[in-house]
Design an enzyme around this catalytic site. Structure first.
Site, PDB file in Angstrom:
ATOM      1  N   ASP A  20       0.849  -1.189   0.000  1.00 52.43           N
ATOM      2  CA  ASP A  20       0.000   0.000   0.000  1.00 52.43           C
ATOM      3  C   ASP A  20       0.880   1.232   0.000  1.00 52.43           C
ATOM      4  OD1 ASP A  20      -2.031   1.959   0.462  1.00 52.43           O
ATOM      5  OD2 ASP A  20      -3.211   0.493   1.569  1.00 52.43           O
ATOM      6  N   ASP A  46       3.794   2.177  -4.351  1.00 54.68           N
ATOM      7  CA  ASP A  46       2.962   3.008  -5.212  1.00 54.68           C
ATOM      8  C   ASP A  46       2.880   2.280  -6.545  1.00 54.68           C
ATOM      9  OD1 ASP A  46       1.857   4.824  -6.968  1.00 54.68           O
ATOM     10  OD2 ASP A  46       3.217   6.465  -6.486  1.00 54.68           O
ATOM     11  N   VAL A  47       1.705   1.725  -6.881  1.00 50.53           N
ATOM     12  CA  VAL A  47       1.613   0.873  -8.066  1.00 50.53           C
ATOM     13  C   VAL A  47       1.803   1.636  -9.371  1.00 50.53           C
ATOM     14  CG1 VAL A  47       0.168  -0.842  -6.932  1.00 50.53           C
ATOM     15  CG2 VAL A  47      -0.908   1.054  -8.194  1.00 50.53           C
ATOM     16  N   ASN A  73      -5.732  -4.820  -6.418  1.00 49.86           N
ATOM     17  CA  ASN A  73      -6.928  -4.109  -5.993  1.00 49.86           C
ATOM     18  C   ASN A  73      -6.741  -2.600  -5.865  1.00 49.86           C
ATOM     19  OD1 ASN A  73      -9.696  -4.142  -4.835  1.00 49.86           O
ATOM     20  ND2 ASN A  73      -8.649  -3.487  -2.967  1.00 49.86           N
ATOM     21  N   TYR A 139     -12.206   7.021 -14.923  1.00 49.27           N
ATOM     22  CA  TYR A 139     -12.422   5.825 -14.106  1.00 49.27           C
ATOM     23  C   TYR A 139     -12.962   4.684 -14.958  1.00 49.27           C
ATOM     24  CZ  TYR A 139     -14.110   2.809 -10.354  1.00 49.27           C
ATOM     25  OH  TYR A 139     -14.339   1.733  -9.531  1.00 49.27           O
ATOM     26  N   LYS A 143     -11.192   1.051 -15.847  1.00 46.66           N
ATOM     27  CA  LYS A 143     -11.786  -0.221 -15.437  1.00 46.66           C
ATOM     28  C   LYS A 143     -12.156  -1.094 -16.633  1.00 46.66           C
ATOM     29  CE  LYS A 143     -11.367   0.327 -11.033  1.00 46.66           C
ATOM     30  NZ  LYS A 143     -10.462  -0.561 -10.262  1.00 46.66           N
TER      31      LYS A 143
END
Length: 201
Positions: A20, A46-47, A73, A139, A143
């Site tokens: 995270d 940090d992805v 996630n 967003y 997705k």
């Protein structure tokens, strides 16, 4: 959802890595699981930074010896804004975390699973990956992209190693009056012949 998934894994006897960008939330979740007697590794990540993702996967393998399952996630939401008015910086930030972040995680998870010859990955999309709503262009684009990314990875033909099973969850808010269904899923691709090890999330 991430913590609930980690808890389910640990209660099934798995050792888990929590990653995270929020150190306070990461440490609180780690402490909670360790106090319950579970084996947990905490990694700041940090992805949107591929180097940090690669380091998280390496740390997991160094700690536990392998990577059998992954649940990607991480995600953010942006303020509602008309697509014609959305700043490029806001769009790039959502895409960088919600889509590119999943890509980076899958890239390095798949590489490790290819090395060890097995593994399974679930990416968290959203009902927003199946529909579109006004004011949420970035967003929904991200997705939708997660579902396409997952389908592409799961379509990859077997080589000399058993391919990981890649799935994509698309949860919705069960309390939403607009979208009453609690969840749906999209994997493996309907147009790909069934393969040994396929599973639907």
């Amino acid at each position: 959802m991430g913590l609930a998934t980690a808890r389910a894994f640990t209660e099934s006897g798995a050792a888990v890595t929590l990653a995270d960008v929020d150190d306070d939330a990461l440490n609180a979740a780690t402490d909670r699981l360790r106090e319950a007697g579970h084996q947990v590794l905490a990694v700041h990540c940090d992805v949107s930074d591929e180097d940090q993702v690669a380091a998280a996967v390496r740390a997991t393998v160094e700690e536990f010896g392998r990577l059998d399952f992954a649940y990607n996630n991480a995600g953010i939401q942006s303020p509602t804004v008309d697509a014609a008015d959305e700043p490029a910086e806001a769009f790039d930030r959502v895409i960088g975390i919600n889509l590119r972040g999943v890509w980076a995680c899958m890239k390095h998870e798949l590489a490790q699973m290819r090395t060890q010859g097995s593994g399974a990955i679930v990416n968290c999309s959203s009902l927003g990956g199946l529909v579109g709503l006004p004011g949420r262009a970035a967003y929904h684009a991200a997705k939708h992209g997660v579902i396409g990314l997952t389908r592409s990875a799961d379509w990859a033909p077997p080589r000399k190693w058993p391919p990981p099973c890649c799935g994509c969850a698309a949860p919705a808010r069960a309390s939403s009056s607009a979208w009453p269904c609690p969840s749906t899923a999209a994997t493996p691709p309907a147009d790909r012949p069934p393969r040994q090890g396929d599973a639907h999330v």
